[in-house]
Design an enzyme around this catalytic site. Sequence first.
Site, short mmCIF file in Angstrom:
data_model
loop_
_atom_site.label_atom_id
_atom_site.label_comp_id
_atom_site.label_asym_id
_atom_site.label_seq_id
_atom_site.Cartn_x
_atom_site.Cartn_y
_atom_site.Cartn_z
N GLU A 92 0.83 -1.21 0.00
CA GLU A 92 0.00 0.00 0.00
C GLU A 92 0.86 1.26 0.00
O GLU A 92 1.92 1.29 0.63
CB GLU A 92 -0.80 0.07 1.31
CG GLU A 92 -1.97 -0.83 1.39
CD GLU A 92 -2.68 -0.65 2.73
OE1 GLU A 92 -3.28 -1.62 3.17
OE2 GLU A 92 -2.63 0.44 3.32
N CYS A 119 -1.61 -1.60 15.13
CA CYS A 119 -1.29 -1.52 13.70
C CYS A 119 -1.82 -2.72 12.92
O CYS A 119 -1.58 -3.87 13.32
CB CYS A 119 0.22 -1.42 13.56
SG CYS A 119 0.75 -1.42 11.86
N GLU A 160 9.02 -1.89 8.91
CA GLU A 160 9.95 -1.12 9.74
C GLU A 160 11.18 -0.83 8.87
O GLU A 160 11.96 -1.75 8.57
CB GLU A 160 10.31 -1.94 11.00
CG GLU A 160 11.53 -1.47 11.76
CD GLU A 160 11.47 0.00 12.17
OE1 GLU A 160 10.50 0.42 12.80
OE2 GLU A 160 12.44 0.73 11.85
N SER A 214 8.45 6.48 16.44
CA SER A 214 7.11 6.14 16.93
C SER A 214 7.25 5.86 18.42
O SER A 214 7.65 4.77 18.82
CB SER A 214 6.59 4.89 16.23
OG SER A 214 6.50 5.12 14.86
N HIS A 216 4.83 6.84 21.27
CA HIS A 216 3.50 6.39 21.70
C HIS A 216 3.32 6.16 23.20
O HIS A 216 2.20 5.93 23.65
CB HIS A 216 3.06 5.13 20.95
CG HIS A 216 3.12 5.28 19.45
ND1 HIS A 216 2.59 6.36 18.79
CD2 HIS A 216 3.68 4.51 18.49
CE1 HIS A 216 2.80 6.23 17.50
NE2 HIS A 216 3.48 5.14 17.29
N ASN A 290 -5.88 5.59 14.67
CA ASN A 290 -6.85 5.13 13.69
C ASN A 290 -7.39 3.77 14.16
O ASN A 290 -6.64 2.80 14.17
CB ASN A 290 -6.11 4.93 12.35
CG ASN A 290 -6.75 5.70 11.24
OD1 ASN A 290 -7.96 5.89 11.20
ND2 ASN A 290 -5.92 6.14 10.31
N CYS A 333 -3.02 2.18 8.05
CA CYS A 333 -2.02 1.50 7.24
C CYS A 333 -2.19 -0.01 7.34
O CYS A 333 -2.28 -0.57 8.42
CB CYS A 333 -0.67 1.98 7.77
SG CYS A 333 0.67 0.90 7.52
S1 SF4 Z 1 4.32 -1.13 10.35
FE1 SF4 Z 1 5.18 0.31 11.84
S2 SF4 Z 1 3.54 0.59 13.36
FE2 SF4 Z 1 3.02 -1.24 12.16
S3 SF4 Z 1 3.86 -2.97 13.34
FE3 SF4 Z 1 5.41 -2.34 11.86
S4 SF4 Z 1 6.71 -0.89 12.97
FE4 SF4 Z 1 4.81 -1.09 14.13
#
Ligand code: SF4
Length: 347
Positions: A92, A119, A160, A214, A216, A290, A333
Amino acid sequence: MDTDIKSMTLEELKTEMERQGEKSFRAGQLYDWMHNKLAASYEEMTNIPLSLRKKLEDQYPYVSLKPVEIQESRLDGTRKFLFALSDGNMVESVWMKYKHGNSVCISSQVGCKMGCRFCASTLDGWERNLLPSEMLDQIYAITRLTGERVSHVVVMGTGEPMDNFDNLLTFIHILTEEHGLHISQRNITVSTCGIVPKMKELAEKGLSITLALSLHATTDEKRRKLMPVAETYHMDELMDACAYYFEKTGRRITFEYSLVAGVNDTPGDAMQLSALAGPLNCHVNLIPVNPIKERTYRQSGQAEILAFKNKLEKNKINVTVRREMGRDIDGACGQLRRRHIYEEKSR
Ligand code: SF4
């Protein structure tokens, strides 16, 4: 895999063409077609002799992503693209229009191993790393499809980036050097969930990109509940890595902070976040989380978000609230890809 021609730097391509017994200027032409004119196939490269195009076609598979689905937000024009890769996997990317230009958020892996609890990208685990060409072509394909130039790139989609480090560096090199799209390094943001050794390694690469962490949560205990990576790298190591990055690059780090109702949005959390961000001169980006249907996390209310922001501002922290783009499409996402995979399975 065969040699991936679109992931080669100009220097590597010159060597490869020489090895093939071709004149070195052919490398320049080819590179220009791939990374400047954004050709979708060898066929478009009209100033390259047919015989050479045929040879390239046979020996070097050409990465060119095909859209499987495109969603457009009726609220703000944000477009979400689901692209098919040559091995049948899908990724995506999101195109967003801002006053300062067009921004594309790309994926760096197929799936993700990191397991962040909020996520959708990680729910089915990790499949594989994306090649530099597959990261680049998300931007190229979107430029071809929209007909508009991309000025900003964020590596914040599925995956990642620090877990695909070498490919990330090649991607940044090709995207920013003068013979390609020549996007300013300052207009590139790379996000990480906090892989400390790689953050330090990135700091030493002499780049002027923005690093977004990130975060959080402000304590190890809370962060561990949201992000398994916090079991490996603790808050003090993470803050040390941020300080090191700032010291080496002079680039201010962004803390990404998703506000989850009742989990990390209290006045106490705002105070602790100020204490972390202040000394490091970080920018804080608050993200109304989200919601994804597989998890129970709820978004903080408008009043809580505003109170949280005010508290940071009172503590002289530079803070923004991320505008929610494309709320009416599969926003979070990883959701669009997941829906497709499950629809295909049920068929
Ligand atoms: S895409 Fe980013 S937010 Fe989602 S699990 Fe992987 S590191 Fe975490």
